[in-house]
Design a protein around this motif. Sequence first.
Motif, PDB file in Angstrom:
ATOM      1  N   VAL A 164       0.849  -1.205   0.000  1.00 25.44           N
ATOM      2  CA  VAL A 164       0.000   0.000   0.000  1.00 25.44           C
ATOM      3  C   VAL A 164       0.881   1.250   0.000  1.00 25.44           C
ATOM      4  O   VAL A 164       0.662   2.183  -0.783  1.00 25.44           O
ATOM      5  N   GLN A 165       1.890   1.273   0.850  1.00 21.32           N
ATOM      6  CA  GLN A 165       2.792   2.419   0.922  1.00 21.32           C
ATOM      7  C   GLN A 165       3.539   2.619  -0.399  1.00 21.32           C
ATOM      8  O   GLN A 165       3.755   3.744  -0.838  1.00 21.32           O
ATOM      9  N   GLN A 166       3.901   1.506  -1.043  1.00 23.44           N
ATOM     10  CA  GLN A 166       4.589   1.574  -2.337  1.00 23.44           C
ATOM     11  C   GLN A 166       3.673   2.158  -3.405  1.00 23.44           C
ATOM     12  O   GLN A 166       4.102   2.955  -4.246  1.00 23.44           O
ATOM     13  N   ILE A 167       2.399   1.779  -3.374  1.00 25.54           N
ATOM     14  CA  ILE A 167       1.425   2.296  -4.347  1.00 25.54           C
ATOM     15  C   ILE A 167       1.268   3.805  -4.193  1.00 25.54           C
ATOM     16  O   ILE A 167       1.242   4.547  -5.186  1.00 25.54           O
ATOM     17  N   PHE A 168       1.193   4.294  -2.957  1.00 30.15           N
ATOM     18  CA  PHE A 168       1.092   5.741  -2.721  1.00 30.15           C
ATOM     19  C   PHE A 168       2.369   6.445  -3.169  1.00 30.15           C
ATOM     20  O   PHE A 168       2.305   7.543  -3.752  1.00 30.15           O
ATOM     21  N   ALA A 169       3.521   5.835  -2.912  1.00 34.52           N
ATOM     22  CA  ALA A 169       4.795   6.424  -3.328  1.00 34.52           C
ATOM     23  C   ALA A 169       4.889   6.515  -4.845  1.00 34.52           C
ATOM     24  O   ALA A 169       5.382   7.519  -5.396  1.00 34.52           O
ATOM     25  N   LEU A 170       4.409   5.489  -5.542  1.00 38.28           N
ATOM     26  CA  LEU A 170       4.426   5.488  -7.005  1.00 38.28           C
ATOM     27  C   LEU A 170       3.517   6.584  -7.558  1.00 38.28           C
ATOM     28  O   LEU A 170       3.835   7.221  -8.561  1.00 38.28           O
TER      29      LEU A 170
END
Length: 451
Positions: free
Chosen positions: A87-93
């Motif tokens: 989830v955090q990676q998706i927001f970062a992307l």
Amino acid sequence: MLFPDFGVHFVAVNDGVDSTRGENEFTAIRNVFNEMYARDTSKKIRATWQSKGKSGEHLTTIPPYGYMKDPDNKKKWIIDEEAAAVVQQIFALCVSGMGPTQICHWLEKSEILNPTFYWLSKGMKVGNKPKPGANPYKWTNETVSRMLEKIEYLGHTVNFKTRKQSYKSKKTLWNDPSEWVIFENTQPPIVEESVFLIVQNIRKSRRRPTKMGDMGIFSGLLYCAECGGKMYQCRATNFTEEQKYFICSTYRKGKDLCTTHSIKNVVLYEIVLKNLREAIDYVTEYEAEFVQEAADSRLRERDVEFSRKRETLSKAESRIAELDNLFKHLYEDNVTGKLSDERFIKMSHDYELEQSNLKAMAEVLREEIKQQEKQKTNVKAFISAVKKYTDMQQLDAAMLREFIDRIEVSHTDKKSKTREITIVYNFIGAFDFERAKEKAQNTTEKQQRTA
């Protein structure tokens, strides 16, 4: 009614109904009672859910991807570390400039299980089981988009997002966000509030690739200061980096609608980089002064806007009340014969239309005032972003969206040959860092002389 038309032999053993024996006189009465029972049961279930939802309990049976039920207390959610990292990676992307489609491709390429297959791999139950042979790494745009908008990732509980039209319908309808009931800090957050707000701003002004397949770092951030329209990038295969520029979208639709407002990419790049460096230097050196200055600046802006909207709302409400009195006098004049029916119909129609428009405008103004009163200047979030970039040498899309909400470009003044560029920052709005730094330096010098 339907079964005889299709030749269906219907038998209800408990009710003593058999369609081959002919119509049963009590069937219609039984149907009425059965429907009353179903309606009553639906009301009781709905009342139970309303009570449960208003008390702050989670209404969803399966926690959102990134959370799981606490083994010690099934009513609480705890972070699922493996899924939360995704989830955090998706927001970062998203912050880095990727859209949902690009994020889906990245997730599939990285062979990250989609939520359904992830839950199945953990032995959990899922609502819709995947078809045999389905790609476990295939993510959909809808899944990613919904995740990027989930308030639950801030650690809040959001109830009453959906509803059923009636107990007879299985179709789920989405409620207006104003009808949602939010309980804050009910579980540990997965995404920082500052990151979540930046993503929401990005989602409002979606960036799209050019026909040449790329996206400029300023794409979706530039607006015309005069007409408020977006500014689009103009480029060609034979353009050098110094020749690329942005132009007002309204002007492109019609040259008589607005002026060009064009600005070259390289010029804009240098201006924004210089301004961000000034911001970082000022906040790093004068953090306490910045907190006070940002709060005062925001309050001044808000007070001016509030007074304007309240004045407009007050005038609208006065006119609505005045029209009510006019309606009454019109009716009395029509009854007594002073006003003909034809004239009465025309005047009352005009007044009704005016009042309807005023009421609609007043409702919008009330909602805007209500929302603005809720807004708070999140200076700490801006400071935390500044501390991540102490030595800024160049710009990228992720950095810009972490700091900037929008950039407004005015037309070039013919006499001075200059233009005004306003940078509106996330959390603090438009802020003159150069002036603020000079003010802080002068204050420091005065204090040193008097010491």
